[in-house]
Design a protein around this motif. Structure first.
Motif, mmCIF file in Angstrom:
data_model
loop_
_atom_site.group_PDB
_atom_site.id
_atom_site.type_symbol
_atom_site.label_atom_id
_atom_site.label_comp_id
_atom_site.label_asym_id
_atom_site.label_seq_id
_atom_site.Cartn_x
_atom_site.Cartn_y
_atom_site.Cartn_z
ATOM 1 N N LEU A 174 0.812 -1.217 0.000
ATOM 2 C CA LEU A 174 0.000 0.000 0.000
ATOM 3 C C LEU A 174 0.845 1.267 0.000
ATOM 4 C CD1 LEU A 174 -2.734 -1.110 2.579
ATOM 5 C CD2 LEU A 174 -3.030 -0.849 0.106
ATOM 6 N N GLY A 175 2.163 1.121 0.041
ATOM 7 C CA GLY A 175 3.056 2.279 0.021
ATOM 8 C C GLY A 175 2.994 3.133 1.275
ATOM 9 N N MET A 176 2.788 2.526 2.423
ATOM 10 C CA MET A 176 2.652 3.272 3.672
ATOM 11 C C MET A 176 3.981 3.863 4.132
ATOM 12 S SD MET A 176 0.138 1.011 6.097
ATOM 13 C CE MET A 176 -1.615 0.906 5.775
ATOM 14 N N SER A 177 3.901 5.018 4.785
ATOM 15 C CA SER A 177 5.064 5.571 5.477
ATOM 16 C C SER A 177 5.240 4.821 6.794
ATOM 17 C CB SER A 177 4.853 7.055 5.760
ATOM 18 O OG SER A 177 3.789 7.232 6.681
ATOM 19 N N ASP A 178 6.372 5.058 7.478
ATOM 20 C CA ASP A 178 6.596 4.412 8.766
ATOM 21 C C ASP A 178 5.513 4.788 9.772
ATOM 22 O OD1 ASP A 178 8.911 2.990 8.117
ATOM 23 O OD2 ASP A 178 10.207 4.713 8.502
ATOM 24 N N GLN A 179 5.156 6.096 9.801
ATOM 25 C CA GLN A 179 4.140 6.539 10.751
ATOM 26 C C GLN A 179 2.771 5.953 10.416
ATOM 27 O OE1 GLN A 179 6.421 8.538 9.393
ATOM 28 N NE2 GLN A 179 7.603 9.139 11.211
ATOM 29 N N ALA A 180 2.445 5.896 9.141
ATOM 30 C CA ALA A 180 1.152 5.341 8.740
ATOM 31 C C ALA A 180 1.057 3.862 9.106
ATOM 32 C CB ALA A 180 0.935 5.528 7.235
ATOM 33 N N PHE A 181 2.139 3.124 8.846
ATOM 34 C CA PHE A 181 2.111 1.707 9.204
ATOM 35 C C PHE A 181 2.035 1.541 10.720
ATOM 36 C CE2 PHE A 181 3.924 -2.361 10.410
ATOM 37 C CZ PHE A 181 3.192 -3.227 9.602
ATOM 38 N N GLY A 182 2.771 2.396 11.455
ATOM 39 C CA GLY A 182 2.718 2.320 12.907
ATOM 40 C C GLY A 182 1.318 2.549 13.437
ATOM 41 N N LEU A 183 0.604 3.517 12.848
ATOM 42 C CA LEU A 183 -0.772 3.779 13.259
ATOM 43 C C LEU A 183 -1.674 2.601 12.928
ATOM 44 C CD1 LEU A 183 -2.994 5.576 14.365
ATOM 45 C CD2 LEU A 183 -3.112 6.723 12.131
ATOM 46 N N TRP A 184 -1.508 2.033 11.735
ATOM 47 C CA TRP A 184 -2.327 0.890 11.335
ATOM 48 C C TRP A 184 -2.095 -0.306 12.253
ATOM 49 C CZ3 TRP A 184 -1.456 -3.069 6.943
ATOM 50 C CH2 TRP A 184 -2.645 -3.760 6.678
ATOM 51 N N SER A 318 -11.440 -0.997 8.906
ATOM 52 C CA SER A 318 -11.936 0.283 9.411
ATOM 53 C C SER A 318 -10.789 1.234 9.726
ATOM 54 C CB SER A 318 -12.800 0.070 10.654
ATOM 55 O OG SER A 318 -12.052 -0.489 11.711
ATOM 56 N N SER A 319 -9.672 0.701 10.224
ATOM 57 C CA SER A 319 -8.505 1.536 10.479
ATOM 58 C C SER A 319 -7.983 2.139 9.182
ATOM 59 C CB SER A 319 -7.409 0.719 11.169
ATOM 60 O OG SER A 319 -6.258 1.505 11.403
ATOM 61 N N LEU A 320 -7.886 1.337 8.134
ATOM 62 C CA LEU A 320 -7.438 1.842 6.831
ATOM 63 C C LEU A 320 -8.396 2.911 6.305
ATOM 64 C CD1 LEU A 320 -6.282 -1.419 4.994
ATOM 65 C CD2 LEU A 320 -4.833 0.458 5.801
ATOM 66 N N GLY A 321 -9.702 2.672 6.447
ATOM 67 C CA GLY A 321 -10.671 3.636 5.967
ATOM 68 C C GLY A 321 -10.581 4.969 6.705
ATOM 69 N N LEU A 322 -10.460 4.904 8.023
ATOM 70 C CA LEU A 322 -10.351 6.143 8.820
ATOM 71 C C LEU A 322 -9.018 6.862 8.545
ATOM 72 C CD1 LEU A 322 -11.817 4.791 12.179
ATOM 73 C CD2 LEU A 322 -12.898 6.404 10.611
ATOM 74 N N MET A 323 -7.972 6.104 8.316
ATOM 75 C CA MET A 323 -6.680 6.714 7.983
ATOM 76 C C MET A 323 -6.762 7.440 6.646
ATOM 77 S SD MET A 323 -4.120 3.656 9.264
ATOM 78 C CE MET A 323 -2.668 4.357 8.436
ATOM 79 N N ALA A 324 -7.479 6.852 5.704
ATOM 80 C CA ALA A 324 -7.633 7.492 4.395
ATOM 81 C C ALA A 324 -8.424 8.788 4.515
ATOM 82 C CB ALA A 324 -8.336 6.528 3.424
ATOM 83 N N VAL A 325 -9.457 8.778 5.335
ATOM 84 C CA VAL A 325 -10.293 9.974 5.530
ATOM 85 C C VAL A 325 -9.500 11.105 6.178
ATOM 86 C CG1 VAL A 325 -12.271 10.877 6.826
ATOM 87 C CG2 VAL A 325 -12.464 8.695 5.619
ATOM 88 N N THR A 326 -8.615 10.760 7.114
ATOM 89 C CA THR A 326 -7.856 11.784 7.859
ATOM 90 C C THR A 326 -6.507 12.122 7.253
ATOM 91 O OG1 THR A 326 -7.058 10.003 9.323
ATOM 92 C CG2 THR A 326 -8.987 11.262 10.057
ATOM 93 N N GLY A 327 -6.203 11.554 6.076
ATOM 94 C CA GLY A 327 -4.978 11.911 5.371
ATOM 95 C C GLY A 327 -3.734 11.157 5.780
ATOM 96 N N TRP A 328 -3.880 10.090 6.530
ATOM 97 C CA TRP A 328 -2.709 9.293 6.915
ATOM 98 C C TRP A 328 -2.238 8.411 5.762
ATOM 99 C CZ3 TRP A 328 0.405 9.378 11.123
ATOM 100 C CH2 TRP A 328 -0.022 10.123 12.231
ATOM 101 N N LEU A 329 -3.089 8.159 4.791
ATOM 102 C CA LEU A 329 -2.704 7.338 3.626
ATOM 103 C C LEU A 329 -2.577 8.210 2.382
ATOM 104 C CD1 LEU A 329 -4.914 4.131 4.032
ATOM 105 C CD2 LEU A 329 -2.476 4.383 4.483
#
Length: 329
Positions: A174-184, A318-329
């Motif tokens: 999914l091309g996540m950053s370190d912070q994005a993966f950590g949150l997921w 749901s975590s991925l969906g909320l991250m996408a909505v808030t700009g983490w992805l």
């Protein structure tokens, strides 16, 4: 003296298993200390039942009932309130959103699958909050049948292992950053050891961020325990004071966290306290594992396992969906 001699064999057995599981869990982080302690305890319990020995039961029962609160309070000393406020603020929407979605999904799916309320509650809190620690906290409040506790632990650990294996390659895909993966990982994987293992597999920065997110998520133990205790009192006998509505170990956990937050706990003590808390939880899981009967476990059926799997998938998506909505992805 007779009381002490009756307790010593079981306490010593739980301590021995915790002592074996702790270093083994570090060598094999994908499995982790909790599942090793539970598994070794189950093997020991099977051997004891075959020999007909009952001399260990009193001590094992003491460990199951008394060490839970101590481990949870020690966890509080390692969760300083102020140290996690920034991460909590930045990730609050995803954290709270996944907790709410996970709780609602547990309620709906548990009823649809007709899972008994105790098993559904234990699987739900273990999946949505923090694995073994949340189950330990809920167990101290609800005092459910030990077979259901063991089944719930086994269920969440199965999916923890799956998550540790699948999350890192999926995060890279999914091309996540370190912070994005950590949150997921911190919001969708149950147990702290498994969150850390997945984070390390992705990268050191991801691991650090994931653990902080996980610690913030663990604070949900406090309202969880208070809510479960109040609900239990409403369903039980009437009476009792308002003070009795708050389990003492929850109050001590909160005070310990506040003490850590204002600097009363030296930074040098965090490592030993964390290790001791983990060891106590391992001892409790060993004692619970020793009570596990394969025949009784089979009688529970596949529904709690299916519930855990569906909740795990729900949290991840749901975590991925909320991250996408808030700009983490």
């Amino acid at each position: 003296m007779n009381r002490l001699s009756a307790l010593a064999p079981g306490v010593a057995l739980a301590a021995l298993i915790a002592g074996l599981a702790t270093p083994l869990g570090r060598v094999v982080p994908t499995v982790g200390v909790p599942v090793l302690a539970l598994s070794l305890g189950a093997l020991a319990g099977t051997a004891l039942r075959r020999t007909g020995s009952i001399r260990f039961e009193a001590g094992l029962d003491l460990v199951r009932r008394r060490l839970l609160a101590a481990a949870i309070v020690l966890m509080g000393l390692c969760l300083p309130m102020g140290a996690v406020l920034t991460v909590g603020r930045d990730t609050a929407f995803v954290l709270i959103g996944t907790l709410v979605i996970g709780g609602l999904a547990a309620l709906v799916v548990g009823r649809l699958l007709a899972v008994d309320p105790e098993s559904a509650t234990l699987v739900a809190v273990g999946t949505t909050i923090c694995g073994a620690s949340a189950i330990a906290a809920a167990t101290a409040v609800l005092r459910p049948h030990q077979q259901r506790v063991a089944y719930a632990l086994g269920t969440i650990f199965v999916f923890n292992i799956v998550a540790v294996l699948l999350f890192p390659p999926m995060g890279r895909l999914l091309g996540m950053s370190d912070q994005a993966f950590g949150l997921w990982a911190g919001t969708a994987i149950n147990d702290t050891s498994s969150v850390l293992a997945a984070g390390v597999a992705f990268g050191a920065v991801a691991a650090q961020f994931a653990v902080v997110v996980k610690l913030v998520r663990s604070l949900a133990i406090v309202p969880l325990c208070v809510g479960l205790h109040l609900g239990r009192r409403r369903l039980g006998a009437e009476g009792g004071s308002l003070r009795g509505a708050f389990p003492m170990f929850v109050v001590l956990f909160l005070l310990a966290s506040l003490a850590a937050g204002v600097g009363l706990v030296p930074e040098s003590a965090t490592g030993p306290l964390t290790a001791l808390s983990g060891w106590l939880i391992a001892a409790v899981l060993a004692a619970i594992g020793a009570s596990l009967s394969v025949a009784r476990l089979r009688s529970a059926g596949p529904r709690p396992l299916l519930l855990g799997g569906l909740l795990g998938v729900t949290l991840a998506l749901s975590s991925l969906g909320l991250m996408a909505v808030t700009g983490w992805l």
